[in-house]
Design a protein around this motif. Structure first.
Motif, PDB file in Angstrom:
ATOM      1  N   ALA A  62       0.833  -1.217   0.000  1.00 56.98           N
ATOM      2  CA  ALA A  62       0.000   0.000   0.000  1.00 56.98           C
ATOM      3  C   ALA A  62       0.863   1.261   0.000  1.00 56.98           C
ATOM      4  CB  ALA A  62      -0.936  -0.007   1.212  1.00 56.98           C
ATOM      5  N   ALA A  63       1.984   1.222   0.742  1.00 55.65           N
ATOM      6  CA  ALA A  63       2.845   2.413   0.859  1.00 55.65           C
ATOM      7  C   ALA A  63       3.933   2.448  -0.217  1.00 55.65           C
ATOM      8  CB  ALA A  63       3.493   2.439   2.246  1.00 55.65           C
ATOM      9  N   HIS A  64       3.974   1.396  -1.061  1.00 58.05           N
ATOM     10  CA  HIS A  64       5.051   1.281  -2.042  1.00 58.05           C
ATOM     11  C   HIS A  64       6.407   1.317  -1.337  1.00 58.05           C
ATOM     12  CE1 HIS A  64       3.929   0.829  -6.185  1.00 58.05           C
ATOM     13  NE2 HIS A  64       5.163   1.081  -6.503  1.00 58.05           N
ATOM     14  N   ASP A  65       6.473   0.673  -0.208  1.00 57.91           N
ATOM     15  CA  ASP A  65       7.706   0.614   0.584  1.00 57.91           C
ATOM     16  C   ASP A  65       8.150  -0.852   0.617  1.00 57.91           C
ATOM     17  OD1 ASP A  65       9.654   0.401   2.485  1.00 57.91           O
ATOM     18  OD2 ASP A  65       8.506   1.320   4.115  1.00 57.91           O
ATOM     19  N   PHE A  66       9.188  -1.153  -0.167  1.00 60.55           N
ATOM     20  CA  PHE A  66       9.596  -2.545  -0.321  1.00 60.55           C
ATOM     21  C   PHE A  66      10.941  -2.820   0.354  1.00 60.55           C
ATOM     22  CE2 PHE A  66       6.905  -1.451  -4.038  1.00 60.55           C
ATOM     23  CZ  PHE A  66       5.811  -2.228  -3.677  1.00 60.55           C
ATOM     24  N   GLU A  67      11.170  -2.146   1.482  1.00 62.31           N
ATOM     25  CA  GLU A  67      12.420  -2.317   2.218  1.00 62.31           C
ATOM     26  C   GLU A  67      12.485  -3.640   2.967  1.00 62.31           C
ATOM     27  OE1 GLU A  67      15.239  -0.526   2.172  1.00 62.31           O
ATOM     28  OE2 GLU A  67      14.135   0.339   0.495  1.00 62.31           O
ATOM     29  N   HIS A  68      11.333  -4.181   3.343  1.00 67.34           N
ATOM     30  CA  HIS A  68      11.315  -5.434   4.116  1.00 67.34           C
ATOM     31  C   HIS A  68      11.960  -6.548   3.298  1.00 67.34           C
ATOM     32  CE1 HIS A  68       9.860  -8.915   6.308  1.00 67.34           C
ATOM     33  NE2 HIS A  68       9.443  -8.113   7.279  1.00 67.34           N
ATOM     34  N   PRO A  69      12.789  -7.406   3.953  1.00 66.46           N
ATOM     35  CA  PRO A  69      13.467  -8.474   3.207  1.00 66.46           C
ATOM     36  C   PRO A  69      12.508  -9.445   2.499  1.00 66.46           C
ATOM     37  CG  PRO A  69      14.241  -8.396   5.499  1.00 66.46           C
ATOM     38  CD  PRO A  69      13.219  -7.318   5.360  1.00 66.46           C
ATOM     39  N   MET A  70      11.248  -9.481   2.899  1.00 71.12           N
ATOM     40  CA  MET A  70      10.301 -10.395   2.230  1.00 71.12           C
ATOM     41  C   MET A  70      10.153 -10.039   0.742  1.00 71.12           C
ATOM     42  SD  MET A  70       6.382  -9.386   3.149  1.00 71.12           S
ATOM     43  CE  MET A  70       6.515  -8.856   4.846  1.00 71.12           C
ATOM     44  N   PHE A  71      10.535  -8.803   0.370  1.00 72.25           N
ATOM     45  CA  PHE A  71      10.402  -8.384  -1.024  1.00 72.25           C
ATOM     46  C   PHE A  71      11.675  -8.629  -1.848  1.00 72.25           C
ATOM     47  CE2 PHE A  71       7.347  -5.598   1.280  1.00 72.25           C
ATOM     48  CZ  PHE A  71       6.183  -6.077   0.694  1.00 72.25           C
ATOM     49  N   ASP A  72      12.718  -9.177  -1.209  1.00 72.07           N
ATOM     50  CA  ASP A  72      13.998  -9.319  -1.919  1.00 72.07           C
ATOM     51  C   ASP A  72      13.906 -10.286  -3.100  1.00 72.07           C
ATOM     52  OD1 ASP A  72      15.064  -7.519  -0.186  1.00 72.07           O
ATOM     53  OD2 ASP A  72      16.310  -8.935   0.925  1.00 72.07           O
ATOM     54  N   VAL A 105       7.457 -13.783  -4.669  1.00 64.67           N
ATOM     55  CA  VAL A 105       7.785 -13.142  -5.964  1.00 64.67           C
ATOM     56  C   VAL A 105       6.583 -12.351  -6.485  1.00 64.67           C
ATOM     57  CG1 VAL A 105       8.234 -13.640  -8.402  1.00 64.67           C
ATOM     58  CG2 VAL A 105       9.644 -14.704  -6.635  1.00 64.67           C
ATOM     59  N   CYS A 106       5.399 -12.866  -6.235  1.00 60.99           N
ATOM     60  CA  CYS A 106       4.187 -12.180  -6.715  1.00 60.99           C
ATOM     61  C   CYS A 106       3.820 -11.017  -5.792  1.00 60.99           C
ATOM     62  CB  CYS A 106       3.022 -13.165  -6.812  1.00 60.99           C
ATOM     63  SG  CYS A 106       3.255 -14.410  -8.075  1.00 60.99           S
ATOM     64  N   SER A 107       4.764 -10.120  -5.594  1.00 62.37           N
ATOM     65  CA  SER A 107       4.512  -8.947  -4.756  1.00 62.37           C
ATOM     66  C   SER A 107       4.037  -7.806  -5.641  1.00 62.37           C
ATOM     67  CB  SER A 107       5.786  -8.531  -4.010  1.00 62.37           C
ATOM     68  OG  SER A 107       6.107  -9.474  -3.015  1.00 62.37           O
ATOM     69  N   GLN A 108       2.828  -7.381  -5.382  1.00 60.67           N
ATOM     70  CA  GLN A 108       2.268  -6.283  -6.187  1.00 60.67           C
ATOM     71  C   GLN A 108       3.084  -5.020  -5.983  1.00 60.67           C
ATOM     72  OE1 GLN A 108      -1.849  -5.296  -5.414  1.00 60.67           O
ATOM     73  NE2 GLN A 108      -1.730  -3.526  -6.766  1.00 60.67           N
ATOM     74  N   GLY A 109       3.464  -4.396  -7.078  1.00 61.23           N
ATOM     75  CA  GLY A 109       4.313  -3.204  -7.001  1.00 61.23           C
ATOM     76  C   GLY A 109       5.768  -3.525  -7.274  1.00 61.23           C
ATOM     77  N   VAL A 110       6.113  -4.831  -7.272  1.00 62.35           N
ATOM     78  CA  VAL A 110       7.500  -5.211  -7.544  1.00 62.35           C
ATOM     79  C   VAL A 110       7.594  -6.006  -8.846  1.00 62.35           C
ATOM     80  CG1 VAL A 110       9.594  -6.306  -6.658  1.00 62.35           C
ATOM     81  CG2 VAL A 110       7.967  -5.263  -5.065  1.00 62.35           C
ATOM     82  N   THR A 111       6.838  -7.093  -8.959  1.00 60.19           N
ATOM     83  CA  THR A 111       6.894  -7.878 -10.206  1.00 60.19           C
ATOM     84  C   THR A 111       5.675  -7.636 -11.089  1.00 60.19           C
ATOM     85  OG1 THR A 111       5.957  -9.792  -9.046  1.00 60.19           O
ATOM     86  CG2 THR A 111       8.366  -9.727  -9.327  1.00 60.19           C
ATOM     87  N   PHE A 112       4.629  -7.080 -10.537  1.00 57.00           N
ATOM     88  CA  PHE A 112       3.447  -6.728 -11.348  1.00 57.00           C
ATOM     89  C   PHE A 112       2.693  -5.627 -10.624  1.00 57.00           C
ATOM     90  CE2 PHE A 112      -0.323  -8.142  -9.049  1.00 57.00           C
ATOM     91  CZ  PHE A 112       0.251  -8.879  -8.021  1.00 57.00           C
ATOM     92  N   ASP A 113       1.815  -5.002 -11.355  1.00 55.99           N
ATOM     93  CA  ASP A 113       0.932  -4.023 -10.712  1.00 55.99           C
ATOM     94  C   ASP A 113      -0.439  -4.094 -11.376  1.00 55.99           C
ATOM     95  OD1 ASP A 113       0.258  -2.171  -8.805  1.00 55.99           O
ATOM     96  OD2 ASP A 113       2.030  -0.930  -9.185  1.00 55.99           O
ATOM     97  N   ILE A 114      -1.367  -3.318 -10.878  1.00 55.63           N
ATOM     98  CA  ILE A 114      -2.724  -3.292 -11.427  1.00 55.63           C
ATOM     99  C   ILE A 114      -3.007  -1.858 -11.846  1.00 55.63           C
ATOM    100  CG2 ILE A 114      -5.170  -3.702 -10.921  1.00 55.63           C
ATOM    101  CD1 ILE A 114      -4.222  -5.724  -8.769  1.00 55.63           C
ATOM    102  N   ASP A 115      -3.384  -1.677 -13.120  1.00 58.77           N
ATOM    103  CA  ASP A 115      -3.588  -0.304 -13.597  1.00 58.77           C
ATOM    104  C   ASP A 115      -5.010   0.189 -13.274  1.00 58.77           C
ATOM    105  OD1 ASP A 115      -5.350  -1.189 -15.540  1.00 58.77           O
ATOM    106  OD2 ASP A 115      -3.911  -1.024 -17.190  1.00 58.77           O
ATOM    107  N   ALA A 116      -5.298   1.406 -13.711  1.00 62.63           N
ATOM    108  CA  ALA A 116      -6.576   2.047 -13.343  1.00 62.63           C
ATOM    109  C   ALA A 116      -7.779   1.278 -13.864  1.00 62.63           C
ATOM    110  CB  ALA A 116      -6.597   3.477 -13.881  1.00 62.63           C
ATOM    111  N   THR A 117      -7.565   0.497 -14.927  1.00 64.07           N
ATOM    112  CA  THR A 117      -8.687  -0.277 -15.479  1.00 64.07           C
ATOM    113  C   THR A 117      -8.826  -1.635 -14.801  1.00 64.07           C
ATOM    114  OG1 THR A 117      -7.404  -1.423 -17.182  1.00 64.07           O
ATOM    115  CG2 THR A 117      -8.226   0.784 -17.730  1.00 64.07           C
ATOM    116  N   GLY A 118      -7.918  -1.930 -13.880  1.00 58.83           N
ATOM    117  CA  GLY A 118      -7.971  -3.228 -13.196  1.00 58.83           C
ATOM    118  C   GLY A 118      -7.151  -4.297 -13.887  1.00 58.83           C
TER     119      GLY A 118
END
Ligand SMILES: Cc1cc2nc3c(=O)[nH]c(=O)nc-3n(C[C@H](O)[C@H](O)[C@H](O)COP(=O)(O)O)c2cc1C
Length: 188
Positions: A62-72, A105-118
């Protein structure tokens, strides 16, 4: 240029590992091959508690903060120029360890995102992904295949790989199976 080799082969003498190395030799990738052996990683699933808490995941996304090691793992995956995933078929699917890895790996904002149309938008560099596997029994109906079928869905829907490839040797545990011949045939 980097090819990320996600190795989820867990058994000494793994035929899947052998097939993956045959594939790599044939691929002759013109850059670095980085092998991530999941057997040597402490991969933990998202959970209510533990190191990879779902609340922390949701907060980070939600915060676009991917500092946590779970996102590595997701960051490494997103940067790869090509991906090879190797895993045996277990219970019509993939080993839980690979599933746990792919969940991260399927972390939204890192490997994929969802655009305004969904719609899903890939954030991965890789345009090419190959899944290498072996299965003890004969080829299964696509509806029962939750190994390649699952990886293919993630690759096409999330990571924007138009045509992911699979190399699968079936029937390797059948009595009298010529495993070398089955592996070679799967490559061709
Ligand atoms: C826990 C487990 C589950 C398995 N489930 C399946 C299965 O659903 N279908 C199948 O054809 N073979 C199944 N097998 C057999 C493996 O797919 C087969 O032995 C495979 O070649 C193992 O790969 P490896 O040599 O790389 O370890 C299973 C084996 C194990 C250990």
């Amino acid at each position: 240029m980097t090819l990320l080799f996600v190795n989820a082969c867990l058994r000494d003498g793994s035929r899947t590992d052998r097939l993956a190395r045959m594939w790599l030799e044939r691929r002759a990738y013109p850059g670095d091959v980085v092998e991530l052996s999941l057997a040597r990683q402490d991969v933990r699933p998202l959970g209510a508690a533990g190191p990879n808490r779902i609340d922390d995941y949701n907060r980070g996304v939600a915060a676009h903060d991917f500092e946590h090691p779970m996102f590595d793992y997701a960051k490494q995956f997103a940067q790869a120029d090509e991906v090879l995933i190797a895993a045996p078929m277990w219970n019509y699917g993939i080993p839980a360890l690979l599933h746990d890895y792919l969940e991260l790996v399927c972390s939204q904002g890192v490997t994929f995102d969802i655009d305004a149309t969904g719609a899903y938008v890939s954030l991965c560099h890789a345009q090419r992904l190959t899944f290498v596997s072996t299965a003890g029994g004969p080829q299964v109906d696509p509806l029962d295949d939750h190994a390649w079928g699952y990886v293919r869905t993630l690759a096409t829907r999330f990571w924007g790989v138009a045509q992911p490839d699979s190399v699968i040797a079936w029937s390797v545990d059948m009595i009298g199976a010529d495993v070398d011949a089955l592996l070679a045939a799967a490559l061709d």
